[in-house]
Design a protein around this motif. Structure first.
Motif, PDB file in Angstrom:
ATOM      1  N   LEU A 181      41.590  15.189 -33.048  1.00  0.00           N
ATOM      2  CA  LEU A 181      40.352  14.981 -33.787  1.00  0.00           C
ATOM      3  C   LEU A 181      40.600  14.313 -35.138  1.00  0.00           C
ATOM      4  O   LEU A 181      39.756  13.591 -35.624  1.00  0.00           O
ATOM      5  N   GLY A 182      41.762  14.592 -35.709  1.00  0.00           N
ATOM      6  CA  GLY A 182      42.080  13.983 -36.998  1.00  0.00           C
ATOM      7  C   GLY A 182      42.138  12.470 -36.922  1.00  0.00           C
ATOM      8  O   GLY A 182      41.654  11.770 -37.814  1.00  0.00           O
ATOM      9  N   ALA A 183      42.718  11.946 -35.858  1.00  0.00           N
ATOM     10  CA  ALA A 183      42.806  10.493 -35.685  1.00  0.00           C
ATOM     11  C   ALA A 183      41.417   9.882 -35.517  1.00  0.00           C
ATOM     12  O   ALA A 183      41.129   8.805 -36.055  1.00  0.00           O
ATOM     13  N   LEU A 184      40.554  10.582 -34.797  1.00  0.00           N
ATOM     14  CA  LEU A 184      39.186  10.115 -34.605  1.00  0.00           C
ATOM     15  C   LEU A 184      38.446  10.052 -35.936  1.00  0.00           C
ATOM     16  O   LEU A 184      37.814   9.046 -36.267  1.00  0.00           O
ATOM     17  N   LEU A 185      38.544  11.123 -36.716  1.00  0.00           N
ATOM     18  CA  LEU A 185      37.899  11.143 -38.029  1.00  0.00           C
ATOM     19  C   LEU A 185      38.487  10.071 -38.946  1.00  0.00           C
ATOM     20  O   LEU A 185      37.757   9.400 -39.679  1.00  0.00           O
ATOM     21  N   ALA A 186      39.804   9.878 -38.891  1.00  0.00           N
ATOM     22  CA  ALA A 186      40.444   8.853 -39.723  1.00  0.00           C
ATOM     23  C   ALA A 186      39.884   7.462 -39.410  1.00  0.00           C
ATOM     24  O   ALA A 186      39.666   6.656 -40.329  1.00  0.00           O
ATOM     25  N   PRO A 226      32.195   9.858 -55.651  1.00  0.00           N
ATOM     26  CA  PRO A 226      33.215   9.417 -54.702  1.00  0.00           C
ATOM     27  C   PRO A 226      32.714   9.553 -53.272  1.00  0.00           C
ATOM     28  O   PRO A 226      31.809  10.333 -52.978  1.00  0.00           O
ATOM     29  N   ALA A 227      33.297   8.753 -52.378  1.00  0.00           N
ATOM     30  CA  ALA A 227      33.028   8.843 -50.945  1.00  0.00           C
ATOM     31  C   ALA A 227      34.388   8.944 -50.263  1.00  0.00           C
ATOM     32  O   ALA A 227      35.173   8.006 -50.309  1.00  0.00           O
ATOM     33  N   ASP A 228      34.671  10.086 -49.687  1.00  0.00           N
ATOM     34  CA  ASP A 228      35.988  10.256 -49.070  1.00  0.00           C
ATOM     35  C   ASP A 228      35.894  10.681 -47.611  1.00  0.00           C
ATOM     36  O   ASP A 228      36.886  10.996 -46.987  1.00  0.00           O
ATOM     37  N   ALA A 229      34.696  10.666 -47.057  1.00  0.00           N
ATOM     38  CA  ALA A 229      34.512  11.032 -45.654  1.00  0.00           C
ATOM     39  C   ALA A 229      33.976   9.818 -44.905  1.00  0.00           C
ATOM     40  O   ALA A 229      34.142   8.681 -45.352  1.00  0.00           O
ATOM     41  N   ASN A 230      33.321  10.045 -43.805  1.00  0.00           N
ATOM     42  CA  ASN A 230      32.770   8.952 -43.007  1.00  0.00           C
ATOM     43  C   ASN A 230      31.293   8.692 -43.331  1.00  0.00           C
ATOM     44  O   ASN A 230      30.591   8.063 -42.561  1.00  0.00           O
ATOM     45  N   ILE A 231      30.863   9.159 -44.478  1.00  0.00           N
ATOM     46  CA  ILE A 231      29.474   8.985 -44.919  1.00  0.00           C
ATOM     47  C   ILE A 231      29.458   8.146 -46.188  1.00  0.00           C
ATOM     48  O   ILE A 231      30.230   8.396 -47.119  1.00  0.00           O
ATOM     49  N   VAL A 232      28.565   7.160 -46.213  1.00  0.00           N
ATOM     50  CA  VAL A 232      28.398   6.356 -47.409  1.00  0.00           C
ATOM     51  C   VAL A 232      26.920   6.384 -47.792  1.00  0.00           C
ATOM     52  O   VAL A 232      26.043   6.289 -46.943  1.00  0.00           O
ATOM     53  N   CYS A 233      26.660   6.577 -49.077  1.00  0.00           N
ATOM     54  CA  CYS A 233      25.309   6.528 -49.621  1.00  0.00           C
ATOM     55  C   CYS A 233      25.268   5.421 -50.660  1.00  0.00           C
ATOM     56  O   CYS A 233      26.219   5.246 -51.419  1.00  0.00           O
ATOM     57  N   PHE A 234      24.156   4.695 -50.673  1.00  0.00           N
ATOM     58  CA  PHE A 234      24.045   3.618 -51.661  1.00  0.00           C
ATOM     59  C   PHE A 234      22.597   3.392 -52.050  1.00  0.00           C
ATOM     60  O   PHE A 234      21.669   3.742 -51.325  1.00  0.00           O
ATOM     61  N   SER A 235      22.458   2.810 -53.235  1.00  0.00           N
ATOM     62  CA  SER A 235      21.159   2.356 -53.718  1.00  0.00           C
ATOM     63  C   SER A 235      21.280   0.859 -53.954  1.00  0.00           C
ATOM     64  O   SER A 235      22.361   0.291 -53.819  1.00  0.00           O
ATOM     65  N   VAL A 236      20.166   0.238 -54.297  1.00  0.00           N
ATOM     66  CA  VAL A 236      20.201  -1.164 -54.713  1.00  0.00           C
ATOM     67  C   VAL A 236      19.623  -1.231 -56.113  1.00  0.00           C
ATOM     68  O   VAL A 236      18.584  -0.638 -56.397  1.00  0.00           O
ATOM     69  N   ALA A 237      20.335  -1.924 -56.979  1.00  0.00           N
ATOM     70  CA  ALA A 237      19.889  -2.034 -58.365  1.00  0.00           C
ATOM     71  C   ALA A 237      20.543  -3.241 -59.015  1.00  0.00           C
ATOM     72  O   ALA A 237      21.733  -3.487 -58.827  1.00  0.00           O
ATOM     73  N   ALA A 238      19.768  -3.960 -59.773  1.00  0.00           N
ATOM     74  CA  ALA A 238      20.289  -5.058 -60.578  1.00  0.00           C
ATOM     75  C   ALA A 238      20.900  -4.465 -61.845  1.00  0.00           C
ATOM     76  O   ALA A 238      20.544  -3.352 -62.250  1.00  0.00           O
ATOM     77  N   PRO A 239      21.808  -5.187 -62.486  1.00  0.00           N
ATOM     78  CA  PRO A 239      22.366  -4.689 -63.738  1.00  0.00           C
ATOM     79  C   PRO A 239      21.251  -4.369 -64.743  1.00  0.00           C
ATOM     80  O   PRO A 239      20.333  -5.159 -64.941  1.00  0.00           O
ATOM     81  N   GLY A 240      21.310  -3.177 -65.317  1.00  0.00           N
ATOM     82  CA  GLY A 240      20.338  -2.766 -66.320  1.00  0.00           C
ATOM     83  C   GLY A 240      19.000  -2.285 -65.782  1.00  0.00           C
ATOM     84  O   GLY A 240      18.124  -1.894 -66.548  1.00  0.00           O
TER      85      GLY A 240
END
Length: 139
Positions: A1-6, A31-45
């Motif tokens: 399972l570790g290889a799959l998660l990696a 930080p993002a250290d798993a298989n999940i990424v969260c993001f927003s969209v924003a211009a500088p400022g």
């Protein structure tokens, strides 16, 4: 399972690299250290309220797409320090009590394979660009 998660973590890392290089307005929650990424969209400022509206519109655009499935999460007042750090990263202003994020979970280890990245990442990036290029009232 570790290889799959990696492999799913490698897929998330490759996705972040590809999307971040192609769409500079994408702001990854760290930080993002798993298989999940969260993001927003924003211009500088950009103010958080405006970034929230654009991120919500992006989510709706992706959500209507038959090709990809994402979820949305909102961090509330309990995450004030995380929100402040995220918004500070692009020089924005916190003017809202919460932060909207698009959430992608990489559960399929094959996303890490170059042939899948070559096919799927550009399609997702194109979907994000088309959404961000739309006028606000059409998003």
């Amino acid at each position: 399972l570790g290889a799959l998660l990696a492999e799913t973590v490698r897929a998330r890392q490759a996705f972040e690299a590809a999307l971040g290089a192609a769409v500079p307005e994408v702001r990854f929650l760290e930080p993002a250290d798993a298989n999940i990424v969260c993001f927003s969209v924003a211009a500088p400022g950009e103010a958080l309220s405006s970034a929230n509206a654009r991120t919500s519109a992006l989510f709706e655009h992706i959500h209507r797409s038959p090709e990809f499935s994402v979820s949305k999460t909102t961090l509330g007042a309990d995450y004030a320090a995380v929100i402040a750090r995220h918004v500070d990263g692009y020089g924005g202003v916190v003017d809202a009590p919460g932060m909207v994020l698009v959430r992608c979970v990489f559960m399929n280890p094959y996303w890490a394979a170059p042939e899948f990245r070559t096919a799927l990442f550009p399609a997702f990036i194109d979907l994000v660009r088309r959404s961000l290029d739309r006028p606000p009232e059409a998003a």
